[in-house]
Design an enzyme around this catalytic site. Structure first.
Site, PDB file in Angstrom:
ATOM      1  N   PRO A   2      39.627  40.337  38.187  1.00 24.88           N
ATOM      2  CA  PRO A   2      40.427  40.084  37.125  1.00 24.88           C
ATOM      3  C   PRO A   2      41.707  39.020  37.304  1.00 24.88           C
ATOM      4  O   PRO A   2      42.306  39.386  38.353  1.00 24.88           O
ATOM      5  CB  PRO A   2      40.867  41.487  36.650  1.00 24.88           C
ATOM      6  N   GLU A   3      41.760  37.986  36.786  1.00 24.04           N
ATOM      7  CA  GLU A   3      42.984  37.291  36.937  1.00 24.04           C
ATOM      8  C   GLU A   3      43.888  37.403  35.758  1.00 24.04           C
ATOM      9  O   GLU A   3      43.624  38.335  34.735  1.00 24.04           O
ATOM     10  CB  GLU A   3      42.612  35.680  36.957  1.00 24.04           C
ATOM     11  N   LYS A  53      49.549  39.832  37.471  1.00 23.32           N
ATOM     12  CA  LYS A  53      47.877  40.566  37.316  1.00 23.32           C
ATOM     13  C   LYS A  53      48.236  42.049  37.279  1.00 23.32           C
ATOM     14  O   LYS A  53      47.430  42.803  37.425  1.00 23.32           O
ATOM     15  CB  LYS A  53      47.506  40.480  38.859  1.00 23.32           C
ATOM     16  N   ARG A 233      40.788  34.421  51.482  1.00 17.07           N
ATOM     17  CA  ARG A 233      40.225  34.060  50.162  1.00 17.07           C
ATOM     18  C   ARG A 233      39.715  32.902  50.221  1.00 17.07           C
ATOM     19  O   ARG A 233      39.886  31.941  50.914  1.00 17.07           O
ATOM     20  CB  ARG A 233      41.197  34.111  49.081  1.00 17.07           C
TER      21      ARG A 233
END
Ligand SMILES: [Zn+2]
Length: 244
Positions: A2-3, A53, A233
């Site tokens: 989820p961003e 976030k 990432r």
């Protein structure tokens, strides 16, 4: 993952509960630490907002519940009394209940949350302040890595980082020292625009994210990927048209 846009959608979804006194339950044992249900049960929900976030739920009495969804957490809103299974948290209003699944971070606090950079989904986005924060840190840091640092800019995740850099034609590997103010501004503006469109439900095809080996829609070169930064990432970029 989820961003920021997913968190903003969750905040919108839960708005029908704002202003109501809620019955609060924590069916999943993992959420029972900290006495969240005992402390919040019967209190009025004053507001729900996404900050970067995090989803922040403010209750009367000065309590703030912070929810961070990490990879698998989610919030739903369903008619009262229809939840089955063992969600982490149920916030039951008169007609609906907000349900939090899979945590994994649910924290009750009366303090302010850790210092975060300006939210990329602020309307309008505070580009000057984000730029100032990007300029204050380590100048050798790669742009793609810095954009994920929530202390500098909050709300951008891996997907929108990759897509915004493609739109701005900048490689995620370019050191901050070699990126002009104008280029950083454009990247931040693109991230804001793409995420706002996503929040508003406008469909858009990815250009580089998870498209390794496919031809770039702009120049035809094959998309590359590689782990980036301390958290490793995966960065995605076009070697043909995103300038290092
Ligand atoms: Zn390209």
């Amino acid at each position: 993952m989820p961003e920021g846009d997913a968190l903003h959608r969750a905040a919108r979804r839960l708005q029908p509960l704002v202003g109501e006194r809620l019955d609060v339950e924590t069916p999943n044992p993992r959420a029972q630490i900290g006495g969240i249900a005992e402390k919040l049960d019967g209190r009025r929900l004053l507001g729900v907002e996404a900050v970067g976030k995090n989803l922040l739920l403010r209750f009367e009495g000065g309590y703030v519940l912070r929810s961070h969804l990490r990879m698998n957490g989610r919030w739903t809103l369903v008619p009262r009394g229809t939840t089955k299974g063992r969600p982490w948290l149920v916030l039951r209003g008169s007609r609906y209940e907000g349900v939090q699944w899979n945590g994994p971070v649910l924290e009750l606090t009366t303090r302010a949350i850790p210092r975060l950079g300006p939210d990329i989904l602020d309307d309008p986005p505070r580009i000057d302040e984000m730029l100032a924060r990007l300029r204050r840190g380590d100048r050798s840091r790669a742009v793609g890595d810095a954009l994920l640092d929530q202390r500098l800019v909050s709300g951008i995740g891996n997907k929108w980082k990759a897509e915004a850099l493609w739109e701005a034609r900048i490689s995620p590997w370019r050191p901050l020292a070699e990126a002009s103010d104008e280029e950083l501004r454009e990247t931040l503006a693109e991230a804001s625009r793409l995420m706002r469109d996503s929040l508003d439900g406008k469909p858009r095809r990815n250009r580089v994210y998870r498209l390794v080996g496919r031809p770039c829609a702009r120049c035809g070169a094959a998309i590359l990927s590689r782990g980036q930064g301390d958290a490793n990432r995966i960065a995605y970029w076009c070697p043909g048209c995103q300038r290092v």
